[in-house]
Structures are given as structure tokens and as C-alpha cells.
Design a protein around this motif. Structure first.
Motif, PDB file in Angstrom:
ATOM      1  N   GLN A 279      50.559  40.188  31.085  1.00 44.76           N
ATOM      2  CA  GLN A 279      49.748  40.876  32.091  1.00 44.76           C
ATOM      3  C   GLN A 279      49.902  42.387  31.996  1.00 44.76           C
ATOM      4  O   GLN A 279      48.934  43.132  32.137  1.00 44.76           O
ATOM      5  CB  GLN A 279      50.115  40.370  33.483  1.00 44.76           C
ATOM      6  CG  GLN A 279      49.565  38.983  33.780  1.00 44.76           C
ATOM      7  CD  GLN A 279      50.135  38.361  35.045  1.00 44.76           C
ATOM      8  OE1 GLN A 279      51.115  38.854  35.602  1.00 44.76           O
ATOM      9  NE2 GLN A 279      49.543  37.273  35.496  1.00 44.76           N
ATOM     10  N   LYS A 283      46.677  44.929  30.637  1.00 47.84           N
ATOM     11  CA  LYS A 283      46.097  45.690  31.749  1.00 47.84           C
ATOM     12  C   LYS A 283      45.095  46.746  31.298  1.00 47.84           C
ATOM     13  O   LYS A 283      43.966  46.818  31.821  1.00 47.84           O
ATOM     14  CB  LYS A 283      47.208  46.341  32.578  1.00 47.84           C
ATOM     15  CG  LYS A 283      46.687  47.060  33.817  1.00 47.84           C
ATOM     16  CD  LYS A 283      47.835  47.649  34.644  1.00 47.84           C
ATOM     17  CE  LYS A 283      47.288  48.371  35.867  1.00 47.84           C
ATOM     18  NZ  LYS A 283      48.373  48.984  36.675  1.00 47.84           N
ATOM     19  N   THR A 298      39.703  41.792  38.702  1.00 47.58           N
ATOM     20  CA  THR A 298      40.973  41.951  39.417  1.00 47.58           C
ATOM     21  C   THR A 298      41.870  40.739  39.252  1.00 47.58           C
ATOM     22  O   THR A 298      43.092  40.884  39.077  1.00 47.58           O
ATOM     23  CB  THR A 298      40.704  42.186  40.928  1.00 47.58           C
ATOM     24  OG1 THR A 298      39.896  43.357  41.069  1.00 47.58           O
ATOM     25  CG2 THR A 298      42.012  42.377  41.671  1.00 47.58           C
ATOM     26  N   GLN A 299      41.292  39.545  39.305  1.00 47.79           N
ATOM     27  CA  GLN A 299      42.093  38.322  39.221  1.00 47.79           C
ATOM     28  C   GLN A 299      42.832  38.205  37.872  1.00 47.79           C
ATOM     29  O   GLN A 299      43.873  37.564  37.799  1.00 47.79           O
ATOM     30  CB  GLN A 299      41.189  37.094  39.419  1.00 47.79           C
ATOM     31  CG  GLN A 299      40.646  36.939  40.832  1.00 47.79           C
ATOM     32  CD  GLN A 299      41.756  36.807  41.866  1.00 47.79           C
ATOM     33  OE1 GLN A 299      42.736  36.078  41.641  1.00 47.79           O
ATOM     34  NE2 GLN A 299      41.620  37.515  42.977  1.00 47.79           N
ATOM     35  N   LYS A 301      44.318  40.551  36.453  1.00 47.78           N
ATOM     36  CA  LYS A 301      45.453  41.487  36.433  1.00 47.78           C
ATOM     37  C   LYS A 301      46.571  41.066  37.349  1.00 47.78           C
ATOM     38  O   LYS A 301      47.563  41.781  37.508  1.00 47.78           O
ATOM     39  CB  LYS A 301      44.954  42.886  36.780  1.00 47.78           C
ATOM     40  CG  LYS A 301      44.018  43.474  35.732  1.00 47.78           C
ATOM     41  CD  LYS A 301      43.509  44.851  36.100  1.00 47.78           C
ATOM     42  CE  LYS A 301      42.358  44.802  37.079  1.00 47.78           C
ATOM     43  NZ  LYS A 301      41.755  46.115  37.323  1.00 47.78           N
ATOM     44  N   LYS A 302      46.437  39.876  37.974  1.00 51.34           N
ATOM     45  CA  LYS A 302      47.462  39.409  38.922  1.00 51.34           C
ATOM     46  C   LYS A 302      48.403  38.411  38.251  1.00 51.34           C
ATOM     47  O   LYS A 302      48.001  37.647  37.384  1.00 51.34           O
ATOM     48  CB  LYS A 302      46.797  38.743  40.132  1.00 51.34           C
ATOM     49  CG  LYS A 302      45.993  39.724  40.982  1.00 51.34           C
ATOM     50  CD  LYS A 302      45.396  39.008  42.169  1.00 51.34           C
ATOM     51  CE  LYS A 302      44.633  39.965  43.067  1.00 51.34           C
ATOM     52  NZ  LYS A 302      44.028  39.276  44.235  1.00 51.34           N
TER      53      LYS A 302
END
Length: 302
Positions: A279, A283, A298-299, A301-302
Motif C-alpha cells: 500500500q 500510493k 481512495t479505497q 489506498k486503505k
């Protein structure tokens, strides 16, 4: 698409690995205005010199058995987007061709790819972390199969790969779809794809999920088909290949893979160390991809 005698693709599904491309190809091919032989999904024509050097006649030979004046003639291979050599060959073949890419959360994709290669007995490294550590040296190898199948981080650098593809094709010729949409909203997804291909988008295919990583049902059958032993390779080379045409061998392989795979129970938060590592590494590429495609990832990057 045609030059008097040859039936060749005007649409190619170029990847990515483990991003539901087999299911997507199947759904597209079900459309009455699409010719898409199952054996030409993951037939590495523009990637393998051995296939490419046979000429377009080898592709046309397979299409002709199913072609019936369809508007769209589709082909696919999950590693095309990963190799500039393949993209350049596709461009030289048809600069107006339509391309489709299916992208998946790169960390999840990397994990699925590793588990798939372990299942297929191609990955000799027993832990995912060690396989990731080996990737830099693997990327420098001359062996195509190693670079194509046993590298997991680099396959997830979608922005980097798209930048290379955009050297040859405008973004308007590329339909980018997302694995998450394939899973959660397949009807809208396929409607958008049909619209991109300019075929009737009121058609609804049967939404079958194919080529899951899953688990092996029968290890004996799996070993028979996936063993890389020298004896088995000689049997295939000297007895099976000369007798059975490529498309028949591919059909058997597809059937056996589907038959001998069962669903695998999902375990949350697997590979926590590797997930955190990936991750962080992904990024920047994800953020660049968001800007290029004007999407919110966004999901991822979690």
C-alpha cells in the motif's frame, strides 16, 4: 479488421492479471454482435515471438470457425498491458483498434496473483514476502514467463503502464473498467462496455464468474496438467502438441481449470506485513492514476 481473407481482432482486452478479465471477456463474447472464441482469451499472440511469427493467419484460422459477420472481433491476453513490445505490435497491426483494461486494487491483485501462481505450481517461493523481495532480480531475467507471471508489485503500477500505452493510443480508444464494479454492478458495467464497442447495450449476458484463484479440488488432476517435470514437458512437446491443434488444447485447459477449482473461503486481513508494504509502495502510482482517469480510488489506498 479484414483484408480479403483474414479475420482479425478489432478489440483487445489487454489486462490486468487477476482482475476478472476472463469473466469480462466471456460476457462481451456472449453479445450477438461479437465474435470472441474462448480460446483467444489469453492466447499470447502479440506477446510470444513463437505465436507472433506464425502470422495473422494463425489468429484468423481460429476466428473463422466461429465468425459470422459480427461487428466486433475480440481477443485478449492479460499481460499485453505489461509489455511495451506487445503494445507496439498491436499498434503496428491496427492503430485504430479498441483496447479494454480491467484494473483491480493493486495490493489485492498482487496477493491473488501470488496465490494463483502457487496453485499453478509456477511459484517456487513459499512466502509472499520473500517473493516480493525477489521481484527486483526477477524483473531483470531474460525468461519471459518469470517476468510475466512471477512479478507481483510491478504488475500493479497501472499509471506507469498506461503512460506507455498512451505513447501509442489515445485515451479515447481505451476503456478502463474496475474489478470492483465487475463484482458489485456487472449489469451497468457491461452496458458501458457495450456502449464503448457501439453494439446494442440492451443485451444482457449470463454473468458467470470464471477463472477464480480458488482452491484445487483434485491434486492429482492438477499435477497432471500443471506439473513442469521434464518428462511431462517432453510428452507434451512430442506427442500432444503435434496431434492436437492449439485451440483444442486451450479448450481442454480452460475446462480442466474450471472443473478442478472450488471456491476458497475469504480470510480478512491476510498478509498484513505485505499489505502495508504494498500500500505504501503503490500510493504514488494510484494518485497519478486518479488524476489521469478522473476517478476516486481512495479505497485502494486503505
Amino acid at each position: 479488421m479484414e483484408n480479403a481473407k483474414l479475420i482479425t481482432p478489432n478489440t483487445i482486452l489487454i489486462g490486468a492479471q487477476k482482475a476478472a478479465t476472463t469473466s469480462l471477456y466471456n460476457w462481451i463474447a456472449q453479445h450477438p454482435d461479437v465474435c470472441g472464441p474462448a480460446t483467444l482469451k489469453d492466447y499470447a499472440f502479440f506477446a510470444y515471438d513463437e505465436f507472433f511469427n506464425q502470422g495473422l493467419e494463425s489468429l484468423s484460422h481460429i476466428y473463422k470457425k466461429e465468425y459470422n459477420q459480427e461487428k466486433i472481433v475480440i481477443h485478449g491476453f492479460v499481460n499485453y498491458m505489461f509489455f511495451e513490445k506487445s503494445i507496439k505490435r498491436i499498434y503496428n497491426f491496427n492503430k485504430d483498434i479498441k483496447l479494454i483494461m480491467s484494473l483491480r486494487n493493486p495490493t489485492d491483485r498482487a496477493i491473488s496473483a501470488y496465490e494463483y501462481q502457487v496453485k499453478s505450481q509456477k511459484e517456487p517461493i513459499k512466502t509472499f514476502l520473500d517473493a516480493l523481495k525477489a521481484e527486483e532480480s526477477r524483473m531483470e531475467e531474460n525468461d519471459y514467463s518469470t517476468v510475466a507471471d512471477l512479478t507481483y508489485f510491478n504488475h500493479g503500477l497501472y499509471y506507469k503502464q498506461l503512460q506507455i500505452i498512451l505513447k501509442y493510443f489515445p485515451l479515447e480508444q481505451i476503456k478502463v473498467v474496475f474489478y470492483e464494479d465487475i463484482n458489485t454492478n456487472p449489469k451497468q458495467l457491461i452496458l458501458d462496455v457495450y456502449s464503448f464497442l457501439e453494439v446494442d447495450n440492451s443485451f444482457t449476458p449470463k454473468f458467470k464468474t470464471m477463472n477464480k484463484t480458488g482452491e484445487i479440488k483434485n491434486k492429482t488432476i492438477h499435477k497432471l496438467f500443471y506439473s513442469r517435470s521434464p518428462i511431462k514437458q517432453k510428452i507434451v512437446k512430442y506427442l500432444i502438441d503435434p496431434i492436437f491443434p492449439l485451440e483444442k488444447r486451450l479448450k481442454v485447459k480452460i475446462f480442466i481449470n474450471e472443473y478442478n477449482t472450488k471456491d476458497k473461503a475469504r480470510v480478512e486481513n491476510t498478509y498484513p506485513i505485505e499489505r502495508a508494504y504494498l500500500q505504501d509502495k503503490f500510493k504514488e502510482d494510484i494518485e497519478q492514476l486518479e488524476k489521469l482517469l478522473h476517478v476516486d480510488l481512495t479505497q485502494w489506498k486503505k
